[in-house]
Design a protein around this motif. Structure first.
Motif, PDB file in Angstrom:
ATOM      1  N   TRP A  57      -2.575-109.866 -55.103  1.00 23.14           N
ATOM      2  CA  TRP A  57      -2.987-109.829 -53.707  1.00 23.14           C
ATOM      3  C   TRP A  57      -2.839-108.441 -53.113  1.00 23.14           C
ATOM      4  CZ3 TRP A  57      -5.931-113.677 -53.188  1.00 23.14           C
ATOM      5  CH2 TRP A  57      -5.650-114.870 -53.840  1.00 23.14           C
ATOM      6  N   ASP A  58      -2.031-107.576 -53.732  1.00 23.88           N
ATOM      7  CA  ASP A  58      -1.894-106.207 -53.246  1.00 23.88           C
ATOM      8  C   ASP A  58      -3.193-105.426 -53.379  1.00 23.88           C
ATOM      9  OD1 ASP A  58       0.719-106.581 -52.533  1.00 23.88           O
ATOM     10  OD2 ASP A  58       1.526-105.784 -54.411  1.00 23.88           O
ATOM     11  N   LEU A  59      -4.073-105.869 -54.272  1.00 23.84           N
ATOM     12  CA  LEU A  59      -5.360-105.198 -54.429  1.00 23.84           C
ATOM     13  C   LEU A  59      -6.207-105.333 -53.168  1.00 23.84           C
ATOM     14  CD1 LEU A  59      -6.260-106.292 -58.050  1.00 23.84           C
ATOM     15  CD2 LEU A  59      -5.485-104.042 -57.307  1.00 23.84           C
ATOM     16  N   PHE A  60      -5.984-106.411 -52.424  1.00 22.78           N
ATOM     17  CA  PHE A  60      -6.790-106.668 -51.252  1.00 22.78           C
ATOM     18  C   PHE A  60      -6.137-106.182 -49.965  1.00 22.78           C
ATOM     19  CE2 PHE A  60      -7.801-109.924 -54.397  1.00 22.78           C
ATOM     20  CZ  PHE A  60      -9.136-109.620 -54.592  1.00 22.78           C
ATOM     21  N   SER A  61      -4.957-105.606 -50.060  1.00 21.28           N
ATOM     22  CA  SER A  61      -4.288-105.117 -48.854  1.00 21.28           C
ATOM     23  C   SER A  61      -4.910-103.794 -48.439  1.00 21.28           C
ATOM     24  CB  SER A  61      -2.790-104.949 -49.100  1.00 21.28           C
ATOM     25  OG  SER A  61      -2.567-103.923 -50.034  1.00 21.28           O
ATOM     26  N   ASP A  62      -4.732-103.442 -47.164  1.00 24.68           N
ATOM     27  CA  ASP A  62      -5.302-102.223 -46.615  1.00 24.68           C
ATOM     28  C   ASP A  62      -4.334-101.073 -46.858  1.00 24.68           C
ATOM     29  OD1 ASP A  62      -6.873-100.425 -45.286  1.00 24.68           O
ATOM     30  OD2 ASP A  62      -6.195-101.031 -43.305  1.00 24.68           O
ATOM     31  N   ARG A  63      -4.519-100.397 -47.982  1.00 21.98           N
ATOM     32  CA  ARG A  63      -3.650 -99.264 -48.315  1.00 21.98           C
ATOM     33  C   ARG A  63      -4.403 -97.946 -48.227  1.00 21.98           C
ATOM     34  NH1 ARG A  63       0.670-100.683 -52.954  1.00 21.98           N
ATOM     35  NH2 ARG A  63       1.414-102.583 -52.029  1.00 21.98           N
ATOM     36  N   ASP A  64      -5.527 -97.937 -47.512  1.00 23.98           N
ATOM     37  CA  ASP A  64      -6.296 -96.712 -47.369  1.00 23.98           C
ATOM     38  C   ASP A  64      -5.533 -95.706 -46.527  1.00 23.98           C
ATOM     39  OD1 ASP A  64      -8.353 -97.789 -48.819  1.00 23.98           O
ATOM     40  OD2 ASP A  64      -9.454 -98.483 -47.060  1.00 23.98           O
ATOM     41  N   ASP A  65      -5.824 -94.457 -46.782  1.00 25.89           N
ATOM     42  CA  ASP A  65      -5.220 -93.384 -46.009  1.00 25.89           C
ATOM     43  C   ASP A  65      -5.830 -93.389 -44.611  1.00 25.89           C
ATOM     44  OD1 ASP A  65      -4.004 -91.116 -45.109  1.00 25.89           O
ATOM     45  OD2 ASP A  65      -5.110 -89.735 -46.410  1.00 25.89           O
ATOM     46  N   PRO A  66      -5.027 -93.565 -43.552  1.00 28.34           N
ATOM     47  CA  PRO A  66      -5.600 -93.628 -42.204  1.00 28.34           C
ATOM     48  C   PRO A  66      -6.254 -92.323 -41.776  1.00 28.34           C
ATOM     49  CG  PRO A  66      -3.224 -93.561 -42.091  1.00 28.34           C
ATOM     50  CD  PRO A  66      -3.591 -93.699 -43.547  1.00 28.34           C
ATOM     51  N   ASN A  67      -6.011 -91.237 -42.491  1.00 26.94           N
ATOM     52  CA  ASN A  67      -6.632 -89.959 -42.146  1.00 26.94           C
ATOM     53  C   ASN A  67      -8.045 -89.840 -42.689  1.00 26.94           C
ATOM     54  OD1 ASN A  67      -4.357 -88.984 -40.769  1.00 26.94           O
ATOM     55  ND2 ASN A  67      -3.403 -88.442 -42.704  1.00 26.94           N
ATOM     56  N   THR A  68      -8.460 -90.768 -43.545  1.00 23.72           N
ATOM     57  CA  THR A  68      -9.794 -90.684 -44.108  1.00 23.72           C
ATOM     58  C   THR A  68     -10.663 -91.877 -43.760  1.00 23.72           C
ATOM     59  OG1 THR A  68      -9.038 -91.705 -46.166  1.00 23.72           O
ATOM     60  CG2 THR A  68      -9.036 -89.295 -46.067  1.00 23.72           C
ATOM     61  N   THR A  69     -10.131 -92.895 -43.137  1.00 18.39           N
ATOM     62  CA  THR A  69     -10.932 -94.051 -42.768  1.00 18.39           C
ATOM     63  C   THR A  69     -11.002 -94.163 -41.253  1.00 18.39           C
ATOM     64  OG1 THR A  69      -9.016 -95.498 -42.830  1.00 18.39           O
ATOM     65  CG2 THR A  69     -10.314 -95.354 -44.836  1.00 18.39           C
ATOM     66  N   VAL A  70     -12.190 -94.492 -40.770  1.00 17.79           N
ATOM     67  CA  VAL A  70     -12.402 -94.676 -39.346  1.00 17.79           C
ATOM     68  C   VAL A  70     -12.615 -96.160 -39.122  1.00 17.79           C
ATOM     69  CG1 VAL A  70     -13.869 -94.110 -37.390  1.00 17.79           C
ATOM     70  CG2 VAL A  70     -13.441 -92.401 -39.145  1.00 17.79           C
ATOM     71  N   GLU A  71     -11.756 -96.769 -38.321  1.00 14.81           N
ATOM     72  CA  GLU A  71     -11.836 -98.205 -38.101  1.00 14.81           C
ATOM     73  C   GLU A  71     -12.002 -98.524 -36.623  1.00 14.81           C
ATOM     74  OE1 GLU A  71      -8.888-100.475 -40.062  1.00 14.81           O
ATOM     75  OE2 GLU A  71      -9.209 -99.480 -41.962  1.00 14.81           O
ATOM     76  N   VAL A  72     -12.997 -97.877 -35.991  1.00 13.88           N
ATOM     77  CA  VAL A  72     -13.347 -98.218 -34.618  1.00 13.88           C
ATOM     78  C   VAL A  72     -14.790 -98.682 -34.614  1.00 13.88           C
ATOM     79  CG1 VAL A  72     -11.712 -96.609 -33.574  1.00 13.88           C
ATOM     80  CG2 VAL A  72     -14.029 -95.867 -34.025  1.00 13.88           C
ATOM     81  N   ASN A  73     -15.127 -99.458 -33.626  1.00 17.17           N
ATOM     82  CA  ASN A  73     -16.476 -99.965 -33.505  1.00 17.17           C
ATOM     83  C   ASN A  73     -17.366 -98.859 -32.949  1.00 17.17           C
ATOM     84  OD1 ASN A  73     -18.792-101.266 -32.127  1.00 17.17           O
ATOM     85  ND2 ASN A  73     -17.830-103.107 -32.968  1.00 17.17           N
ATOM     86  N   LYS A  74     -18.403 -98.504 -33.692  1.00 12.44           N
ATOM     87  CA  LYS A  74     -19.257 -97.391 -33.271  1.00 12.44           C
ATOM     88  C   LYS A  74     -20.026 -97.716 -31.998  1.00 12.44           C
ATOM     89  CE  LYS A  74     -23.404 -98.388 -35.974  1.00 12.44           C
ATOM     90  NZ  LYS A  74     -24.359 -97.830 -36.922  1.00 12.44           N
ATOM     91  N   TYR A  75     -20.352 -98.991 -31.789  1.00 13.06           N
ATOM     92  CA  TYR A  75     -21.069 -99.373 -30.578  1.00 13.06           C
ATOM     93  C   TYR A  75     -20.170 -99.244 -29.350  1.00 13.06           C
ATOM     94  CZ  TYR A  75     -24.303-101.225 -34.027  1.00 13.06           C
ATOM     95  OH  TYR A  75     -25.154-101.346 -35.082  1.00 13.06           O
ATOM     96  N   LEU A  76     -18.922 -99.662 -29.472  1.00 12.50           N
ATOM     97  CA  LEU A  76     -17.984 -99.499 -28.359  1.00 12.50           C
ATOM     98  C   LEU A  76     -17.729 -98.022 -28.073  1.00 12.50           C
ATOM     99  CD1 LEU A  76     -15.367-102.305 -29.076  1.00 12.50           C
ATOM    100  CD2 LEU A  76     -16.977-102.193 -27.175  1.00 12.50           C
TER     101      LEU A  76
END
Length: 167
Positions: A57-76
């Motif tokens: 289940w660790d494969l599905f956890s969010d372990r991405d580097d927060p400095n390289t992923t953008v997780e905001v809604n582009k429309y908002l």
């Protein structure tokens, strides 16, 4: 030997037998030095840098580097820029979802406002956005006014999404 002395002797012997499990062997108990390598000394440095995976289940956890992923809604994000276009944008960080606007007067209004917008979730719903407003004198703005701005941003975001789908 009495019962008290037998019990005391038994406790001492039990304690001496339990110590090797805590200290790494009898060598440390009697003053001898033992050298043991750390458990991860054999592994190369590049393997130690990777996060350990314990279960599938660790494969599905969010372990991405927060400095390289953008997780905001582009429309908002774009809707906030559109709705608050009368305010000068002072700072924007798409990685954390924070936009800071300077003071500006809305069209048809007489009072200057400053805003901070926090887009906290990639979903397009009311919980994903938070707007904080302040007047130029430093006073807080009513919650109804802040909610009205949030509603305007949500409505504009929905319009942008509909326009995007029709392309």
């Amino acid at each position: 030997m009495g019962i008290g002395q037998t019990t005391t002797s038994a406790v001492i012997i039990a304690g001496l037998l339990a110590l090797p499990g805590c200290s790494g062997g009898f060598g440390n108990l009697f003053g001898e030095t033992t050298t043991t390598a750390p458990a991860n000394a054999e592994r190369p440095q590049r393997e130690r840098a990777k996060p350990e995976r314990e279960t599938i289940w660790d494969l599905f956890s969010d372990r991405d580097d927060p400095n390289t992923t953008v997780e905001v809604n582009k429309y908002l994000w774009n809707a906030a820029l559109d709705v608050l276009n009368f305010l000068p944008l002072q700072a924007a960080d798409p990685f954390t979802g924070v936009m800071a606007f300077g003071y500006g007067t809305p069209p048809g209004g007489g009072r200057a406002y400053k805003a901070t917008v926090f887009v906290r979730d990639p979903a397009l719903d009311a919980r994903s956005i938070e707007v904080a407003l302040q007047t130029q004198g430093g006073g807080a703005v009513s919650a109804e006014t802040a909610h009205a701005v949030e509603d305007a941003i949500l409505a504009r975001a929905r319009q942008l999404r509909i326009q995007d789908r029709s392309l």
